[in-house]
Write an enzyme that holds these catalytic residues in place. Structure first.
Site, PDB file in Angstrom:
ATOM      1  N   GLU A  17       0.830  -1.205   0.000  1.00  0.00           N
ATOM      2  CA  GLU A  17       0.000   0.000   0.000  1.00  0.00           C
ATOM      3  C   GLU A  17       0.864   1.255   0.000  1.00  0.00           C
ATOM      4  O   GLU A  17       1.850   1.346   0.740  1.00  0.00           O
ATOM      5  CB  GLU A  17      -0.920   0.008   1.222  1.00  0.00           C
ATOM      6  CG  GLU A  17      -1.840   1.240   1.278  1.00  0.00           C
ATOM      7  CD  GLU A  17      -2.926   1.082   2.306  1.00  0.00           C
ATOM      8  OE1 GLU A  17      -3.801   0.221   2.093  1.00  0.00           O
ATOM      9  OE2 GLU A  17      -2.892   1.799   3.318  1.00  0.00           O
ATOM     10  N   TYR A  49      -6.952   6.934  -0.391  1.00  0.00           N
ATOM     11  CA  TYR A  49      -7.831   8.009  -0.877  1.00  0.00           C
ATOM     12  C   TYR A  49      -8.041   8.990   0.252  1.00  0.00           C
ATOM     13  O   TYR A  49      -8.525   8.623   1.322  1.00  0.00           O
ATOM     14  CB  TYR A  49      -9.167   7.382  -1.282  1.00  0.00           C
ATOM     15  CG  TYR A  49     -10.147   8.254  -2.030  1.00  0.00           C
ATOM     16  CD1 TYR A  49      -9.966   8.533  -3.376  1.00  0.00           C
ATOM     17  CD2 TYR A  49     -11.286   8.750  -1.405  1.00  0.00           C
ATOM     18  CE1 TYR A  49     -10.895   9.276  -4.090  1.00  0.00           C
ATOM     19  CE2 TYR A  49     -12.222   9.502  -2.111  1.00  0.00           C
ATOM     20  CZ  TYR A  49     -12.024   9.760  -3.446  1.00  0.00           C
ATOM     21  OH  TYR A  49     -12.949  10.494  -4.151  1.00  0.00           O
ATOM     22  N   GLY A 108     -15.874   4.817   4.290  1.00  0.00           N
ATOM     23  CA  GLY A 108     -15.012   5.844   4.851  1.00  0.00           C
ATOM     24  C   GLY A 108     -15.528   6.379   6.165  1.00  0.00           C
ATOM     25  O   GLY A 108     -16.680   6.172   6.545  1.00  0.00           O
ATOM     26  N   ALA A 128     -21.296   1.029   1.773  1.00  0.00           N
ATOM     27  CA  ALA A 128     -20.247   0.595   0.848  1.00  0.00           C
ATOM     28  C   ALA A 128     -20.792  -0.286  -0.264  1.00  0.00           C
ATOM     29  O   ALA A 128     -20.244  -0.284  -1.375  1.00  0.00           O
ATOM     30  CB  ALA A 128     -19.151  -0.137   1.616  1.00  0.00           C
ATOM     31  N   ASP A 161     -22.348  -7.423  11.645  1.00  0.00           N
ATOM     32  CA  ASP A 161     -21.189  -7.031  10.850  1.00  0.00           C
ATOM     33  C   ASP A 161     -20.947  -8.031   9.720  1.00  0.00           C
ATOM     34  O   ASP A 161     -20.649  -7.642   8.580  1.00  0.00           O
ATOM     35  CB  ASP A 161     -19.951  -6.931  11.742  1.00  0.00           C
ATOM     36  CG  ASP A 161     -18.807  -6.239  11.044  1.00  0.00           C
ATOM     37  OD1 ASP A 161     -18.898  -5.006  10.839  1.00  0.00           O
ATOM     38  OD2 ASP A 161     -17.829  -6.915  10.681  1.00  0.00           O
TER      39      ASP A 161
END
Length: 290
Positions: A17, A49, A108, A128, A161
């Site tokens: 990353e 991002y 985010g 998402a 979740d």
């Protein structure tokens, strides 16, 4: 070959990353890191991002440069924070125009305070899974999502979740990158719960060597404050010795990496923090080069 196909074929490999640089000097250093790590042939290179527009253009620029000037496969992060759906379509279009075909779709965290209540843009997206559908509809070749070994902070319980994660896969996501955790068992439990639900989508764990007190602070953000107490006990004796601290931090990461590989995890996602040396050390110790 597509990214999901590469992930399905991976064995003892890694991904890496990067984050967009903030100035010309750091961009020069970053590109030297990119060139060094490209030689190790990671399966993909993700590009983060920035929240609040701080590095969104930088994400498109860096991911597009990776596509144009290296052999790396860029995976561009994309978040719904503060963005209208039309703006998100535009970002995906910019990525595609730059040769970037793969996206990591993330709802985010709210700008400024990740623990603040989530409020979508008035013309934006709520979840998402909507972002997954948008990216695919705009032409992305594949879309990945985030997974949370300890559960997303907004989820009331693990079952909820898991349902949300499965919903992202039903929306078309073809792989997931797990939020950083230093307890391997957390990741393995999530992997086993996905398997028990009949889901065989690749789940990639993140690995960050804590090689300085500054990086230890970074882990507080990446783990949402869930760093295990044993990590501090391991590192605390070396706070006044920079070299010894780095060596111990690398040793912890190697131990976690070996455990994950022994458990059959085929690919490890390595956070570079835009520096090459620690990634190179982990790749060499764990035998991850392609």
């Amino acid at each position: 070959m597509s990214l999901p196909e590469d992930l399905a074929r991976a064995h003892r490999r890694f991904s890496v990353e990067f984050s967009p640089a903030h100035d010309e000097a750091s961009a020069t250093r970053q590109w030297a890191t990119v060139e060094r790590l490209a030689r190790l042939r990671p399966v993909f290179a993700s590009v983060t991002y920035g929240a609040g527009g701080g590095s969104r253009e930088g994400t498109v620029e860096l991911a597009s440069r990776l596509a144009a000037e290296t052999s790396l496969r860029p995976l561009a992060h994309l978040t719904a924070v503060g963005e209208s759906a039309d703006r998100l379509r535009g970002v995906v279009g910019d990525l595609l125009a730059g040769g970037v075909r793969d996206v990591l779709a993330l709802r985010g965290d709210p700008d400024g305070d990740p623990h603040a209540p989530w409020t979508p843009h008035p013309e934006g997206l709520q979840h998402a899974d909507e972002l997954v559908r948008l990216a695919l509809a705009e032409g992305a070749s594949s879309v990945g999502v985030a997974a949370f070994p300890l559960g997303h902070p907004d989820s009331p319980d693990p079952d909820t979740d898991l349902r949300h994660l499965l919903g992202k896969f039903r929306a078309g996501a073809s792989f997931a990158i797990a939020q950083l955790t230093f307890d391997v068992e957390d990741f393995l439990r999530l992997r086993d719960r996905l398997a028990a639900a009949g889901c065989q989508v690749p789940l990639v764990p993140g690995l960050l060597p804590v090689t300085s007190p500054r990086v230890l602070e970074v882990t507080r953000r990446l783990t949402d404050g869930h760093e295990p107490s044993w990590l501090y006990r391991r590192l605390d004796p070396f706070l006044d010795d920079r070299g010894a601290f780095r060596e111990e931090g690398l040793r912890v990461a190697v131990e976690d990496g070996r455990r994950l590989l022994a458990e059959g995890v085929p690919l490890l996602h390595l956070y570079s923090l835009n520096q090459a040396a620690n990634v190179e050390a982990l790749v060499a110790e764990l035998g991850l080069a392609g």
